[in-house]
Design an enzyme around this catalytic site. Structure first.
Site, short mmCIF file in Angstrom:
data_model
loop_
_atom_site.label_atom_id
_atom_site.label_comp_id
_atom_site.label_asym_id
_atom_site.label_seq_id
_atom_site.Cartn_x
_atom_site.Cartn_y
_atom_site.Cartn_z
N LEU A 1 0.84 -1.20 0.00
CA LEU A 1 0.00 0.00 0.00
C LEU A 1 0.88 1.25 0.00
CD1 LEU A 1 -2.42 -1.12 2.87
CD2 LEU A 1 -2.90 -1.15 0.41
N ASP B 1 3.13 -5.90 2.54
CA ASP B 1 3.51 -4.94 3.58
C ASP B 1 4.07 -5.62 4.84
OD1 ASP B 1 2.97 -2.25 2.59
OD2 ASP B 1 0.87 -2.91 2.45
N GLU C 1 6.00 -3.77 12.85
CA GLU C 1 5.55 -3.03 14.03
C GLU C 1 4.03 -2.86 14.07
OE1 GLU C 1 7.19 0.93 16.13
OE2 GLU C 1 6.13 1.31 14.28
N ASP C 2 3.42 -2.87 12.92
CA ASP C 2 1.97 -2.63 12.89
C ASP C 2 1.15 -3.80 13.40
OD1 ASP C 2 2.13 -0.02 11.89
OD2 ASP C 2 2.45 -0.76 9.86
N ARG D 1 -3.80 -6.29 5.11
CA ARG D 1 -2.76 -6.59 6.09
C ARG D 1 -3.25 -7.49 7.23
NH1 ARG D 1 1.19 -1.95 7.67
NH2 ARG D 1 2.28 -3.89 8.22
N ARG E 1 -6.39 4.07 10.16
CA ARG E 1 -6.14 2.65 10.43
C ARG E 1 -6.63 2.21 11.82
NH1 ARG E 1 -2.01 0.86 6.92
NH2 ARG E 1 -2.42 1.91 4.92
N HIS F 1 0.24 7.19 10.24
CA HIS F 1 0.13 6.74 11.62
C HIS F 1 0.60 7.86 12.56
CE1 HIS F 1 0.72 2.53 9.81
NE2 HIS F 1 -0.42 2.44 10.47
N CYS G 1 8.67 1.16 11.97
CA CYS G 1 7.76 0.06 11.62
C CYS G 1 8.48 -1.18 11.12
CB CYS G 1 6.70 0.51 10.63
SG CYS G 1 7.36 1.29 9.20
#
Ligand code: CIR
Length: 257
Positions: free
Chosen positions: A19, A61, A66-67, A86, A132, A165, A252
């Site tokens: 993305l 991705d 980290e996400d 994701r 998000r 973010h 991230c």
């Protein structure tokens, strides 16, 4: 906060399909792999033992580990990413986290949280509500962190240009010091904190990480790097150009604990 370990996942063959809103063109995979290797080496130089997961072609991705989780004081909170493409990354990271964390929790539907929206600052955690992370997810996370002695506040960043973010615009530099881009620095949530402004034009560098006394930051942002060094913090500049093309910041690329 001392870190002893980190988890990373190198970019996969499908990385260029990730993305993005950056408009900086497609990333170059060999260059991204080289930048990722340098990032890993920097974590090791800070004393961390790094677990490298295999690249995962299913999720372009997935290098942005980290996400997928929030790790705090022995608890692993599995996130529920806001981007549907994701979602599967969380199952993919779960076994690696279970190897290190005996205590785990998960953000439940309809809540969503991306780890990039969560900025730990000592015993306080700022949780961004963004495109998000939604309000329900932020509330769930706050109530999971509170019994650990971590207070939290929610920062609504929806509509702030350039912020995917929360951590795209903020970094904790230890103690009561935060690096903040201009659009965040004036927000009431950060009153009472010592604020290091990120110079206009260098906003991308705001996504820096304090690792055991050193600040890892994106290379090519000399005014911000100088300001961090002036605080007495050694800096480790890292080329992030290929990750930036996918809206990815430096933080991230790893889960640190
Ligand atoms: C995404 O849009 O989800 C990825 N292309 C980039 C995620 C970057 N994550 C982060 O900054 N925490």
């Amino acid at each position: 906060m001392t870190f002893t370990r980190a988890i990373v996942r190198p970019p996969s063959a499908t990385f260029a399909e990730g993305l993005t809103t950056a408009g900086l063109g497609p990333p170059d995979l060999p260059a991204a792999l080289a930048q990722h290797a340098a990032y890993l080496a920097a974590l090791e130089a800070c004393g961390l033992e790094v677990t490298t997961l295999p690249p995962d072609d299913r999720f372009p991705d997935s290098t942005f580990v980290e996400d997928t989780a929030v790790l705090a004081r022995g608890l692993a909170v599995l996130c529920r990413p806001g981007a549907p493409s994701r979602a599967g990354e969380v199952d993919a990271i779960r076994p690696a986290l279970e190897a290190f964390f005996h205590s785990s929790a998960a953000i439940e539907a309809p809540g969503t949280v991306d780890g990039g929206d969560v900025c730990e600052a000592g015993d306080h955690v700022f949780i961004g509500v963004s495109e998000r992370t939604n309000e329900g997810g932020a509330r769930q996370l706050a109530s999971l962190l509170s019994p650990l002695g971590l207070g939290s506040s929610v920062v609504d960043i929806r509509g702030i240009p350039g912020l995917l973010h929360l951590k795209s615009g903020i970094a904790w530099l230890g103690g009561r010091t935060l690096a903040l881009t201009d659009l965040l620095a004036s927000r009431p949530e950060f009153r009472g904190w010592s604020r290091l402004p990120v110079p206009p034009g260098e906003e991308y560098a705001a996504n820096a990480v304090l690792v055991n006394g050193r600040v890892l930051l994106a290379a090519g942002f000399p005014r911000f790097e100088g300001a961090v060094r002036a605080l007495g913090l050694p800096t480790v500049p890292l080329d992030m150009s290929e990750f930036r093309k996918l809206d990815g910041g430096l933080s991230c690329l790893s889960l640190r604990f």
